[in-house]
Design a protein around this motif. Structure first.
Motif, mmCIF file in Angstrom:
data_model
loop_
_atom_site.group_PDB
_atom_site.id
_atom_site.type_symbol
_atom_site.label_atom_id
_atom_site.label_comp_id
_atom_site.label_asym_id
_atom_site.label_seq_id
_atom_site.Cartn_x
_atom_site.Cartn_y
_atom_site.Cartn_z
ATOM 1 N N ARG A 389 -40.696 33.754 -12.461
ATOM 2 C CA ARG A 389 -41.667 32.781 -12.988
ATOM 3 C C ARG A 389 -41.911 31.663 -11.974
ATOM 4 O O ARG A 389 -43.037 31.186 -11.825
ATOM 5 C CB ARG A 389 -41.185 32.208 -14.327
ATOM 6 N N TRP A 402 -44.965 39.533 -10.545
ATOM 7 C CA TRP A 402 -45.481 40.085 -11.802
ATOM 8 C C TRP A 402 -44.808 41.430 -12.102
ATOM 9 O O TRP A 402 -44.423 41.704 -13.253
ATOM 10 C CB TRP A 402 -46.991 40.282 -11.710
ATOM 11 N N LEU A 405 -41.234 40.875 -13.222
ATOM 12 C CA LEU A 405 -41.172 40.452 -14.627
ATOM 13 C C LEU A 405 -41.356 41.649 -15.554
ATOM 14 O O LEU A 405 -40.678 41.747 -16.593
ATOM 15 C CB LEU A 405 -42.245 39.395 -14.902
ATOM 16 N N CYS A 418 -43.832 43.797 -21.058
ATOM 17 C CA CYS A 418 -43.874 44.405 -19.718
ATOM 18 C C CYS A 418 -45.256 45.013 -19.448
ATOM 19 O O CYS A 418 -45.704 45.037 -18.310
ATOM 20 C CB CYS A 418 -42.756 45.420 -19.502
ATOM 21 N N TYR A 421 -47.328 42.181 -17.953
ATOM 22 C CA TYR A 421 -46.977 41.843 -16.568
ATOM 23 C C TYR A 421 -47.349 42.966 -15.604
ATOM 24 O O TYR A 421 -47.796 42.699 -14.482
ATOM 25 C CB TYR A 421 -45.488 41.498 -16.475
ATOM 26 N N ARG A 424 -51.008 42.681 -14.891
ATOM 27 C CA ARG A 424 -51.305 41.637 -13.906
ATOM 28 C C ARG A 424 -50.991 42.116 -12.490
ATOM 29 O O ARG A 424 -51.742 41.870 -11.548
ATOM 30 C CB ARG A 424 -50.493 40.361 -14.219
#
Length: 597
Positions: A389, A402, A405, A418, A421, A424
């Protein structure tokens, strides 16, 4: 979003503006070198050492100027003369990092240079106090949460000057930095764009602007000055936005016009190849760069990432020792050492060195991401999430954070998280098969099987790095009892393995042959079934099944069972797999149009 090109502070000295106006092309390299030498001096006088170094390195890559063409320093104004004593003393204090002392003696100075150093000293003093207030026990994860208390006061003062149009290019740059630190991104972008118009040769303003651009659409709306510096900016931002083909083309153009000796450009090209995972090319360029500039530390952490991926322990060890001899307290050195310990599976030591890097620079993106990886290895998912983060706070374009994460929430069995993320990460790296495979696995867990199929097929289409997309797609078809499609995927998987000659995990290869042997057995295609069953015998986990199937095939042949004359699914085995030159049937290409995204 961008400031209008017509906004130019009226108080900029006339003596400086004509000299610093950068042309829009590279036709006159001598003039460009004069501009670079001049801006290197001006940034050095103001304590902007990284910008000064960048300009000096670029100037060094161009041919030397004859004495008659060397540029004299800009003339001293009346205000400069009045503040000369205070500026000289304050600059001496500034250079030894006594920022409060420097600001004290510059208070009340009116010249542009002295005023900038006064405000910059106050800004750096606040940054230093922010770091000092963070006690060691808190560690780097909390370090980024401490604020620079001087920022609000600086913003108020600089805002007044900006409204009165009394800020020169350097003042605008500092104002933009303060706004960016206060998370006023839109205002910061406007001010940095204005700074590039007023002082286009200052690389620091371009670089700060680059850090705030998150996608190509934002870039289109910027009203940037038409200058040769814009080409360096575009090449840099294309690299950051993962538009590698465009970036490499820009850098090649810069080399062609005369910057072939620039170590900065060479290192950026190496980073670009690193970003598209062309590891051999990137390693080759970095090795050449090390010969050309053996004491360079910038980007050596990226070089160490490549050595890590290739498990080149001795080379990584040499690099770590070499950088320690040059400067053991540089962020890049700490990251290289961290990578070395990570490669040796000493994850606690690796995390310690990444923490050291973050104590030196809490906004160093690579260290946050790498520390997240180490916490993942140590099964400390909460610390890994914090680290990733922080990486995203530093740079929202970091696909690795990303993706990391996504992995942590996958471990925590939280598929909806998930999925977000991984999406992304995929947006940032649309042609990276690893992101697509991860997305496919996520959709599979959420029982969105059509989406999962699309992801796996797309991963194969863009060039599957890990050679797993087809196997996962085949298993999905197998699960849905779509036997023909599953067989096609396994066949294509085997063809790819044997055509490229790569060593793969036997588990998946054996899985493919076991399924195909059973599939052709059901289709009464004894020759093909026999070929696949024989291949199964080469693997421990399928040996017994292969032998049993061969016995059944022999028994059925002895009973006079005839093979099927019709082929339910297209099939063609690579020639190297055909036992005793068993004839195989040529087929049409894979028909997976139904799952193509």
């Amino acid at each position: 979003m961008a400031a209008s090109p017509s906004i130019v502070p009226v108080a900029v000295t006339a003596a400086v503006v004509p000299v610093l106006s950068a042309t829009s092309d590279f036709s006159n390299l001598r003039e460009i070198k004069k501009q670079l030498l001049l801006i290197a001096g001006l940034t050095r006088e103001r304590g902007l050492l990284h910008s000064s170094k960048w300009s000096a390195e670029l100037a060094f890559s161009l041919p030397a100027l004859p004495l008659a063409e060397l540029q004299p320093p800009p003339p001293i104004t009346e205000e400069d003369a009045q503040d000369m004593d205070a500026y000289t003393l304050a600059k001496a204090y500034f250079d030894v990092k006594e920022y409060d002392r420097a600001a004290h003696f510059l208070h009340g100075c009116n010249s542009k240079k002295a005023y900038f150093l006064y405000m910059y000293s106050r800004y750096l003093s606040g940054e230093k106090k922010k770091d000092d207030e963070t006690v060691d026990s808190l560690g780097p994860l909390e370090k980024g949460q401490v604020k620079n208390e001087a920022l609000r006061e600086l913003r108020v003062e600089l805002s007044k000057k900006h409204q009165a149009r009394e800020l020169d290019g350097f003042g605008l740059y500092l104002y933009g930095v303060v706004l960016r630190k206060l998370d006023l991104v839109k205002e910061a972008i406007d001010v940095f764009v204005e700074a590039t118009h007023v002082l286009p040769l200052h690389w620091g303003a371009w670089l700060e602007l680059c850090n705030l651009i998150t996608d190509k659409e934002m870039l289109k709306f910027l009203s940037l000055p038409d200058t040769w510096m814009k080409e360096f900016f575009l090449a840099h931002i294309y690299t950051e936005l993962q538009l590698i083909e465009e970036a490499l083309q820009k850098y090649q153009n810069l080399i062609d016009v005369g910057f072939s000796k620039s170590s900065y450009i060479v290192s950026q090209i190496a980073v670009a190849y690193h970003n598209i995972r062309d590891i051999d090319k990137a390693l080759s360029i970095f090795n050449e760069l090390r010969k050309q500039d053996p004491y360079r530390i910038e980007n050596m952490d990226t070089f160490s990432n490549l050595l890590y991926v290739r498990s080149m322990k001795s080379e990584l060890s040499y690099l770590a020792h070499n950088l320690c001899e040059i400067d053991k307290y540089r962020v890049e050195t700490c990251c290289v050492i961290g990578n070395y310990y990570s490669l040796r599976s000493q994850h606690e030591k690796a995390a310690l060195y990444f923490q050291r890097a973050l104590k030196l620079n809490p906004r160093y993106l690579g260290a946050w991401t790498l520390m997240g990886h180490e916490y993942m290895e140590m099964k400390n998912t909460s610390a890994a999430i914090q680290a990733y983060r922080h990486a995203i706070e530093v740079n929202k374009r970091d696909y690795r954070a990303w993706y990391g994460l996504g992995q942590t929430y996958e471990i925590l069995k939280m598929p909806f998280y998930c999925l977000y993320y991984y999406r992304r990460a995929h947006q940032l790296r649309p042609n990276d098969s690893r992101m697509l495979v991860a997305l496919g696995e996520c959709y599979e867990k959420l029982n969105q099987l059509v989406e999962a199929k699309k992801c796996y097929w797309r991963a194969y289409a863009v060039g599957d790095v890990e050679k797993m997309a087809l196997v996962k797609l085949a298993k999905l078809h197998e699960q849905l009892t779509e036997s023909e499609q599953a067989a096609q995927c396994y066949i294509k998987y085997i063809q790819d393995i044997y055509s490229c000659g790569e060593i793969v995990e036997h588990l998946e290869e054996s899985t493919a042959f076991r399924y195909l042997a059973q599939y052709y057995f059901k289709c009464k295609l004894w020759d093909e079934a026999s070929t696949c069953a024989q291949k199964c015998c080469a693997f421990n986990d399928t040996r017994e099944e292969g032998k049993a199937l061969l016995r059944q095939i022999l028994q059925l042949r002895n009973q006079g069972e005839t093979p099927s004359t019709e082929m339910p699914a297209p099939f063609f085995l690579p020639a190297s797999l055909s036992a005793n030159n068993t004839p195989t049937r040529r087929v049409s290409p894979l028909n997976l149009s139904s799952v193509t995204p």
